[in-house]
Scaffold this active site. Structure first.
Site, PDB file in Angstrom:
ATOM      1  N   SER A   1       0.816  -1.223   0.000  1.00 23.90           N
ATOM      2  CA  SER A   1       0.000   0.000   0.000  1.00 23.90           C
ATOM      3  C   SER A   1       0.848   1.272   0.000  1.00 23.90           C
ATOM      4  O   SER A   1       1.929   1.326   0.604  1.00 23.90           O
ATOM      5  CB  SER A   1      -0.860  -0.013   1.271  1.00 23.90           C
ATOM      6  OG  SER A   1      -1.431   1.249   1.503  1.00 23.90           O
TER       7      SER A   1
ATOM      8  N   GLU B   1       0.242   3.588   1.787  1.00 30.15           N
ATOM      9  CA  GLU B   1       0.336   3.994   3.202  1.00 30.15           C
ATOM     10  C   GLU B   1       1.736   3.719   3.762  1.00 30.15           C
ATOM     11  O   GLU B   1       2.106   4.255   4.794  1.00 30.15           O
ATOM     12  CB  GLU B   1      -0.707   3.267   4.037  1.00 30.15           C
ATOM     13  CG  GLU B   1      -2.105   3.849   3.932  1.00 30.15           C
ATOM     14  CD  GLU B   1      -2.217   5.258   4.495  1.00 30.15           C
ATOM     15  OE1 GLU B   1      -1.919   5.438   5.679  1.00 30.15           O
ATOM     16  OE2 GLU B   1      -2.591   6.177   3.742  1.00 30.15           O
TER      17      GLU B   1
ATOM     18  N   TYR C   1      -1.479   0.313  10.637  1.00 27.03           N
ATOM     19  CA  TYR C   1      -1.763  -0.319   9.339  1.00 27.03           C
ATOM     20  C   TYR C   1      -0.542  -0.190   8.413  1.00 27.03           C
ATOM     21  O   TYR C   1      -0.097  -1.173   7.812  1.00 27.03           O
ATOM     22  CB  TYR C   1      -2.997   0.338   8.693  1.00 27.03           C
ATOM     23  CG  TYR C   1      -3.225  -0.094   7.254  1.00 27.03           C
ATOM     24  CD1 TYR C   1      -3.906  -1.272   6.968  1.00 27.03           C
ATOM     25  CD2 TYR C   1      -2.770   0.675   6.182  1.00 27.03           C
ATOM     26  CE1 TYR C   1      -4.117  -1.678   5.645  1.00 27.03           C
ATOM     27  CE2 TYR C   1      -2.974   0.287   4.869  1.00 27.03           C
ATOM     28  CZ  TYR C   1      -3.650  -0.891   4.610  1.00 27.03           C
ATOM     29  OH  TYR C   1      -3.852  -1.282   3.293  1.00 27.03           O
TER      30      TYR C   1
HETATM   31  P1  NAP Z   1     -11.541  -4.547   1.925  1.00 25.11           P
HETATM   32  O1  NAP Z   1     -12.699  -4.214   1.036  1.00 25.11           O
HETATM   33  O2  NAP Z   1     -11.516  -4.048   3.309  1.00 25.11           O
HETATM   34  O3  NAP Z   1     -11.430  -6.150   1.946  1.00 25.11           O
HETATM   35  C1  NAP Z   1     -10.629  -6.809   2.883  1.00 25.11           C
HETATM   36  C2  NAP Z   1     -10.877  -8.300   2.779  1.00 25.11           C
HETATM   37  O4  NAP Z   1     -10.050  -8.973   3.741  1.00 25.11           O
HETATM   38  C3  NAP Z   1     -12.330  -8.731   3.069  1.00 25.11           C
HETATM   39  O5  NAP Z   1     -12.676  -9.789   2.216  1.00 25.11           O
HETATM   40  C4  NAP Z   1     -12.234  -9.241   4.511  1.00 25.11           C
HETATM   41  O6  NAP Z   1     -13.211 -10.207   4.844  1.00 25.11           O
HETATM   42  C5  NAP Z   1     -10.855  -9.901   4.460  1.00 25.11           C
HETATM   43  N1  NAP Z   1     -10.291 -10.120   5.794  1.00 25.11           N
HETATM   44  C6  NAP Z   1     -10.144  -9.234   6.801  1.00 25.11           C
HETATM   45  N2  NAP Z   1      -9.582  -9.821   7.869  1.00 25.11           N
HETATM   46  C7  NAP Z   1      -9.380 -11.127   7.534  1.00 25.11           C
HETATM   47  C8  NAP Z   1      -8.861 -12.253   8.215  1.00 25.11           C
HETATM   48  N3  NAP Z   1      -8.419 -12.168   9.479  1.00 25.11           N
HETATM   49  N4  NAP Z   1      -8.792 -13.438   7.557  1.00 25.11           N
HETATM   50  C9  NAP Z   1      -9.255 -13.545   6.289  1.00 25.11           C
HETATM   51  N5  NAP Z   1      -9.786 -12.513   5.590  1.00 25.11           N
HETATM   52  C10 NAP Z   1      -9.844 -11.319   6.210  1.00 25.11           C
HETATM   53  O7  NAP Z   1     -10.163  -4.104   1.247  1.00 25.11           O
HETATM   54  P2  NAP Z   1      -9.845  -3.755  -0.283  1.00 25.11           P
HETATM   55  O8  NAP Z   1     -10.043  -2.299  -0.494  1.00 25.11           O
HETATM   56  O9  NAP Z   1     -10.502  -4.734  -1.165  1.00 25.11           O
HETATM   57  O10 NAP Z   1      -8.265  -3.973  -0.298  1.00 25.11           O
HETATM   58  C11 NAP Z   1      -7.694  -5.219  -0.629  1.00 25.11           C
HETATM   59  C12 NAP Z   1      -6.265  -5.280  -0.112  1.00 25.11           C
HETATM   60  O11 NAP Z   1      -5.499  -4.245  -0.701  1.00 25.11           O
HETATM   61  C13 NAP Z   1      -6.117  -5.099   1.388  1.00 25.11           C
HETATM   62  O12 NAP Z   1      -5.019  -5.885   1.798  1.00 25.11           O
HETATM   63  C14 NAP Z   1      -5.766  -3.633   1.541  1.00 25.11           C
HETATM   64  O13 NAP Z   1      -5.042  -3.442   2.741  1.00 25.11           O
HETATM   65  C15 NAP Z   1      -4.922  -3.425   0.309  1.00 25.11           C
HETATM   66  N6  NAP Z   1      -4.906  -2.088  -0.259  1.00 25.11           N
HETATM   67  C16 NAP Z   1      -6.073  -1.447  -0.535  1.00 25.11           C
HETATM   68  C17 NAP Z   1      -6.041  -0.216  -1.149  1.00 25.11           C
HETATM   69  C18 NAP Z   1      -7.311   0.519  -1.522  1.00 25.11           C
HETATM   70  O14 NAP Z   1      -7.249   1.720  -1.764  1.00 25.11           O
HETATM   71  N7  NAP Z   1      -8.449  -0.171  -1.612  1.00 25.11           N
HETATM   72  C19 NAP Z   1      -4.802   0.371  -1.495  1.00 25.11           C
HETATM   73  C20 NAP Z   1      -3.627  -0.329  -1.209  1.00 25.11           C
HETATM   74  C21 NAP Z   1      -3.688  -1.565  -0.598  1.00 25.11           C
HETATM   75  P3  NAP Z   1     -14.660  -9.787   5.458  1.00 25.11           P
HETATM   76  O15 NAP Z   1     -15.551  -9.542   4.251  1.00 25.11           O
HETATM   77  O16 NAP Z   1     -15.034 -10.994   6.238  1.00 25.11           O
HETATM   78  O17 NAP Z   1     -14.453  -8.556   6.275  1.00 25.11           O
HETATM   79  O1  F7E Z   2      -8.977   8.178   4.130  1.00 21.53           O
HETATM   80  C1  F7E Z   2      -9.310  11.642   5.293  1.00 21.53           C
HETATM   81  C2  F7E Z   2      -8.394  10.730   6.068  1.00 21.53           C
HETATM   82  O2  F7E Z   2     -10.012   6.126   5.077  1.00 21.53           O
HETATM   83  C3  F7E Z   2      -8.490   9.035   3.125  1.00 21.53           C
HETATM   84  C4  F7E Z   2      -7.261   2.179   2.509  1.00 21.53           C
HETATM   85  O3  F7E Z   2      -7.792   1.504   1.408  1.00 21.53           O
HETATM   86  O4  F7E Z   2      -6.041   3.680   1.099  1.00 21.53           O
HETATM   87  C5  F7E Z   2      -6.997   3.629   2.140  1.00 21.53           C
HETATM   88  O5  F7E Z   2      -6.523   4.306   3.296  1.00 21.53           O
HETATM   89  C6  F7E Z   2      -8.192  10.407   3.704  1.00 21.53           C
HETATM   90  C7  F7E Z   2      -7.388  10.393   4.993  1.00 21.53           C
HETATM   91  O6  F7E Z   2      -8.367   5.965   3.170  1.00 21.53           O
HETATM   92  C8  F7E Z   2     -12.577  11.416   6.819  1.00 21.53           C
HETATM   93  O7  F7E Z   2      -7.846  11.389   7.200  1.00 21.53           O
HETATM   94  C9  F7E Z   2     -11.233  12.985   6.191  1.00 21.53           C
HETATM   95  O8  F7E Z   2      -6.409  11.381   4.917  1.00 21.53           O
HETATM   96  O9  F7E Z   2     -10.580   6.824   2.722  1.00 21.53           O
HETATM   97  P1  F7E Z   2      -9.584   6.734   3.806  1.00 21.53           P
HETATM   98  P2  F7E Z   2      -6.813   5.853   3.562  1.00 21.53           P
HETATM   99  O10 F7E Z   2      -6.584   6.098   4.980  1.00 21.53           O
HETATM  100  O11 F7E Z   2      -6.061   6.696   2.593  1.00 21.53           O
HETATM  101  C10 F7E Z   2      -4.760   3.091   1.407  1.00 21.53           C
HETATM  102  C11 F7E Z   2      -3.895   3.197   0.179  1.00 21.53           C
HETATM  103  C12 F7E Z   2      -4.876   1.724   1.958  1.00 21.53           C
HETATM  104  O12 F7E Z   2      -3.991   0.888   1.762  1.00 21.53           O
HETATM  105  C13 F7E Z   2      -5.962   1.491   2.941  1.00 21.53           C
HETATM  106  O13 F7E Z   2      -6.252   0.086   3.071  1.00 21.53           O
HETATM  107  O14 F7E Z   2      -9.435  11.016   4.038  1.00 21.53           O
HETATM  108  N1  F7E Z   2     -10.633  11.812   5.895  1.00 21.53           N
HETATM  109  N2  F7E Z   2     -12.416  12.772   6.763  1.00 21.53           N
HETATM  110  C14 F7E Z   2     -11.448  10.816   6.261  1.00 21.53           C
HETATM  111  N3  F7E Z   2     -11.319   9.478   6.164  1.00 21.53           N
HETATM  112  C15 F7E Z   2     -12.338   8.710   6.606  1.00 21.53           C
HETATM  113  N4  F7E Z   2     -12.261   7.376   6.477  1.00 21.53           N
HETATM  114  N5  F7E Z   2     -13.461   9.265   7.188  1.00 21.53           N
HETATM  115  C16 F7E Z   2     -13.634  10.616   7.330  1.00 21.53           C
HETATM  116  O15 F7E Z   2     -14.655  11.088   7.837  1.00 21.53           O
END
Ligand code: NAP
Ligand code: F7E
Length: 344
Positions: A148, A150, A172
């Site tokens: 990520s 992050e 995270y």
């Molecule tokens: P998501 O919608 O939160 O999906 C997470 C998945 O992981 C869900 O299927 C969840 O199952 C499963 N999970 C959580 N805890 C688990 C456990 N202990 N054992 C087995 N499965 C578990 O996340 P996403 O946005 O699809 O992201 C996919 C991956 O990419 C994650 O690793 C995330 O950290 C990473 N990532 C995401 C982003 C982004 O912007 N979306 C960017 C960079 C990296 P349940 O349905 O049961 O909760």
């Molecule tokens: O926050 C700001 C918050 O929770 C984005 C995950 O998929 O992307 C995701 O992480 C920004 C942050 O995503 C609210 O402070 C303001 O600056 O949508 P977010 P994230 O933290 O960037 C990365 C790449 C991953 O890997 C992660 O799994 O938005 N923000 N106000 C807020 N965020 C939330 N959630 N809620 C608010 O009310």
């Protein structure tokens, strides 16, 4: 490039058809995190490419299959949890995958301070457990780790590339750095085809409601339909490089088709503030965000990642990948979807 797709498609639980002539056996993929945003798009995409898809699903008292209900009969669901070594060994032995996509995670940064040790167990140690399971019974499988942006956290340079130093700003982010380096180490220590996709934020109508983009588009729809009047958010000045999840899962697949394992940034190369997202999203519904958005300290994080902007040059040149959906199209798609859902 390795040829992954096959002309033979077999979605049943029965025996696989034998190869005919020079046709290849059906490729098998194991996806952890099947029920999440990315898992659902990736499963759809792999099924369309002719893969036999296995998905790890953890036990839940609710039905977690919402996002994959339309394809659930085409997928083999395996019970398991990233915190449980034996279940991962069984999942790998049962699915005998050619490719493993590790998408499972406690993925909400905001909760990772409240659940720091749990986040480390699932997002960090879980990677080791899965790599160990693969090393023992499918060492030649190609492995994808969902790393990520992050990990860059308090960024040392902009835009961020594959060589930008990591400085995570949340439990995270720290857990993801561990997972990144374990993936790299299994590659270097055991010669495994283990790759990191360093993905910047990617969103869709299937995004979890706790993430800011979906919270905003859901809020816009509720306000437009008279179901609520205000939307409470945290830091509106944070900048993110937001793309469409459907585009990003194609990059995951492309990374595993490479002859050599590698690490690659996947991003759009554009950054926008949360405020800009609000402006466009409320605008899509004919609303002004300043009339409805209230800043609430409860949503401000203990430490913020102020600016993320990825450099997708390597993805473009090495993978031949480009994002297709623009920022404005993404916002519109999400607002339209929430309006349709809440109007039904
Ligand atoms: P998501 O919608 O939160 O999906 C997470 C998945 O992981 C869900 O299927 C969840 O199952 C499963 N999970 C959580 N805890 C688990 C456990 N202990 N054992 C087995 N499965 C578990 O996340 P996403 O946005 O699809 O992201 C996919 C991956 O990419 C994650 O690793 C995330 O950290 C990473 N990532 C995401 C982003 C982004 O912007 N979306 C960017 C960079 C990296 P349940 O349905 O049961 O909760
Ligand atoms: O926050 C700001 C918050 O929770 C984005 C995950 O998929 O992307 C995701 O992480 C920004 C942050 O995503 C609210 O402070 C303001 O600056 O949508 P977010 P994230 O933290 O960037 C990365 C790449 C991953 O890997 C992660 O799994 O938005 N923000 N106000 C807020 N965020 C939330 N959630 N809620 C608010 O009310």
């Amino acid at each position: 490039m390795r040829s992954a797709g096959s002309m033979l498609v077999c979605f049943s639980n029965g025996p696989l058809p034998s190869p005919i002539g020079d046709m290849k056996m059906t490729q098998r993929a194991l996806i952890t995190g099947l029920t999440g945003q990315d898992g659902s798009y990736l499963a759809e995409s792999l099924l369309a490419k002719g893969y036999e898809v296995y998905g790890l699903v953890r036990r839940s008292s609710n039905d977690p299959m919402d996002r994959v209900r339309h394809i659930k009969d085409d997928i083999h669901v395996l019970a398991g949890d990233m915190s449980d070594q034996a279940s991962l060994i069984d999942a790998v032995e049962e699915s005998r995958p050619d490719e493993v996509y590790n998408l499972a995670a406690q993925s909400f940064v905001g909760d990772s301070w409240r659940e720091a040790a749990y986040t480390g167990d699932v997002d960090a140690l879980g990677v080791t457990r899965l790599l160990e399971a693969i090393r023992r019974s499918r060492p030649n499988a190609h492995f994808y780790q969902a790393s990520s942006s992050e990990m860059f956290g308090k960024v040392h340079e902009t835009p961020q590339t594959e060589t930008t130093p990591f400085h995570p700003r949340s439990p995270y982010g720290v857990a993801k750095v561990y997972g990144y380096y374990m993936t790299l180490n299994y590659r270097e220590s055991f010669g495994m085809h283990a790759s990191n996709g360093i993905l910047f934020n990617h969103e869709s109508p299937r995004r979890g409601i706790e993430f800011v983009t979906r919270k905003i588009t859901d809020g816009v729809a509720r306000i437009k339909l008279g179901k609520q009047d205000e939307l409470r958010l945290g830091n509106l000045d944070a900048k993110r490089d937001w793309g469409f999840a459907g585009d990003y899962v194609e990059a995951m697949w492309l990374l595993l088709q490479q002859e050599e394992p590698d690490d690659c940034v996947i991003a759009t190369g554009e950054t926008h503030t949360v405020r800009e997202f609000c402006e466009i999203a409320f605008g899509c519904a004919g609303l002004d965000y300043t009339d409805h958005v209230v800043v609430d300290q409860r949503f401000v994080r203990p430490a913020e990642v102020e600016l993320l902007l990825g450099d997708p040059s390597k993805a473009r040149t090495v993978l031949g990948w480009e994002p297709k959906v623009t920022f404005r199209e993404l916002v519109e798609m999400m607002v339209d979807s929430d309006l349709a859902r809440l109007s039904a």
